[in-house]
Design an enzyme around this catalytic site. Structure first.
Site, PDB file in Angstrom:
ATOM      1  N   ASN A   8     -11.013  -1.054  -0.566  1.00  0.00           N
ATOM      2  CA  ASN A   8     -10.296  -1.669   0.556  1.00  0.00           C
ATOM      3  C   ASN A   8     -11.309  -2.572   1.257  1.00  0.00           C
ATOM      4  OD1 ASN A   8      -9.479  -2.255   3.260  1.00  0.00           O
ATOM      5  ND2 ASN A   8      -7.953  -0.627   3.153  1.00  0.00           N
ATOM      6  N   GLU A  35      -5.954  -4.605   1.171  1.00  0.00           N
ATOM      7  CA  GLU A  35      -6.059  -5.207   2.497  1.00  0.00           C
ATOM      8  C   GLU A  35      -6.815  -6.537   2.418  1.00  0.00           C
ATOM      9  OE1 GLU A  35      -6.403  -3.604   7.104  1.00  0.00           O
ATOM     10  OE2 GLU A  35      -7.200  -2.343   5.491  1.00  0.00           O
ATOM     11  N   TYR A 108      -1.838   0.019  -1.654  1.00  0.00           N
ATOM     12  CA  TYR A 108      -2.327   0.197  -0.298  1.00  0.00           C
ATOM     13  C   TYR A 108      -1.246   0.934   0.485  1.00  0.00           C
ATOM     14  CZ  TYR A 108      -3.825  -1.099   4.459  1.00  0.00           C
ATOM     15  OH  TYR A 108      -4.202  -1.075   5.786  1.00  0.00           O
ATOM     16  N   ASP A 150      -6.230   2.566  -1.605  1.00  0.00           N
ATOM     17  CA  ASP A 150      -6.359   3.219  -0.307  1.00  0.00           C
ATOM     18  C   ASP A 150      -5.077   4.009  -0.080  1.00  0.00           C
ATOM     19  OD1 ASP A 150      -6.604   4.006   2.293  1.00  0.00           O
ATOM     20  OD2 ASP A 150      -6.830   1.995   3.133  1.00  0.00           O
ATOM     21  N   ASN A 152      -4.811   6.413   2.212  1.00  0.00           N
ATOM     22  CA  ASN A 152      -4.738   6.759   3.635  1.00  0.00           C
ATOM     23  C   ASN A 152      -4.407   8.228   3.874  1.00  0.00           C
ATOM     24  OD1 ASN A 152      -5.471   4.800   5.685  1.00  0.00           O
ATOM     25  ND2 ASN A 152      -3.939   3.460   4.752  1.00  0.00           N
ATOM     26  N   ASP A 252     -14.787  -1.043   6.477  1.00  0.00           N
ATOM     27  CA  ASP A 252     -14.917   0.353   6.885  1.00  0.00           C
ATOM     28  C   ASP A 252     -14.709   1.307   5.712  1.00  0.00           C
ATOM     29  OD1 ASP A 252     -12.299  -0.554   6.890  1.00  0.00           O
ATOM     30  OD2 ASP A 252     -11.714   0.427   8.755  1.00  0.00           O
ATOM     31  N   HIS A 253     -14.338   0.756   4.550  1.00  0.00           N
ATOM     32  CA  HIS A 253     -14.238   1.529   3.310  1.00  0.00           C
ATOM     33  C   HIS A 253     -15.365   1.134   2.365  1.00  0.00           C
ATOM     34  CE1 HIS A 253      -9.901   2.831   3.853  1.00  0.00           C
ATOM     35  NE2 HIS A 253      -9.978   1.841   4.719  1.00  0.00           N
TER      36      HIS A 253
END
Length: 262
Positions: A8, A35, A108, A150, A152, A252-253
């Site tokens: 991501n 993303e 995603y 991702d 989540n 952030d990933h």
């Protein structure tokens, strides 16, 4: 051997310098991005081609979401599913004719907002419904498939820095874990992250921008690579490029890479 990476990237155009750095250092055969935050015509095809990734399949939209798969190996688009049921660009599948028709699905899954209650938070309900539609889809898969992206959701107690503290936090609630488990069971997916890094070994892929990531190490395992059982048997290694979280202007990933004996 064939190596496949998922990441991501949180805006591919903004973070193209670190993508280039990663590709030069690691040179996976295939890179799946989530993303990407751009329309298909805005995707940096030329930059990837110059790095050797001449094949690209992109499902984008303006400013939000979006997925892309780039490859050194010839591939063709295989599928686009609207599991969100609202037109958002959250999935694309590709097929590799030279790899016995291997299918690679790049997804995603929605984050789900902040409140783990579909009555109070429509986004949470959309996330559960997204996973439900994926589960129905997975029941019909009849060929070797790799599902990455991702998700989540951090499913195991050891997939987060503090299990008890996060039980009521979206991404680790029992309902999300149960719903993701139904998707996993629908095709008997093998979780490659835990095949190669068995629980309870530390295995995080995401750290919030809101805290100093390394000092507090408040990580969660939100990114995953799942394989059909026969394909999973051909996986030979799985790595987490955790050091990329410390690069300049990072996502952030961090990237996950699996090596297959194909």
């Amino acid at each position: 051997m064939v190596t496949i990476t998922t990441w991501n990237i949180n805006s591919v155009r903004l973070r193209m310098p670190i993508v280039e750095q990663f590709l030069k250092e690691n040179a996976p055969d295939v890179l799946c991005l989530q993303e990407i935050k751009c329309q298909e015509q805005q995707f940096p095809y030329k930059a990837f081609a110059e790095l050797g990734y001449e094949h690209a399949v992109v499902h984008g939209q303006k400013g939000y979401h979006g997925v892309a798969t780039v490859s050194r190996i010839p591939m063709q688009e295989f599928s686009r599913h609207d599991w969100q049921d609202n037109g958002e660009a959250r999935h694309v599948g590709v097929e590799f004719p030279s790899l016995d028709g291997l299918v690679l699905e790049n997804v995603y899954i929605p984050a789900g907002g902040d409140i783990p209650d579909r009555e109070k938070n429509a986004k949470f309900g959309q996330k559960l419904d997204f996973l439900g539609r994926m589960t129905h889809w997975a029941e019909a898969i009849d060929r070797p498939t790799l599902l990455v992206g991702d998700f989540n959701v951090a499913p195991l107690e050891c997939d987060v820095y503090d299990h008890k503290a996060l039980l009521k936090v979206v991404s680790h609630t029992p309902l999300e874990v149960e719903t993701l488990g139904l998707l996993q069971g629908a095709h008997e997916w093998v979780d490659l992250g835990r095949k190669h890094i068995p629980a309870p070994e530390r295995n995080y892929s995401w750290w919030s921008y809101r805290t100093y990531w390394q000092g507090k190490d408040r990580g969660r395992r939100l990114d995953h690579m799942w394989a059909s059982p026969d394909l999973a048997a051909q996986s030979r290694g799985h790595t987490i490029a955790e050091h990329t979280r410390d690069w300049e202007k990072p996502s952030d990933h961090v990237p996950l890479t699996t090596e297959f004996d194909l």
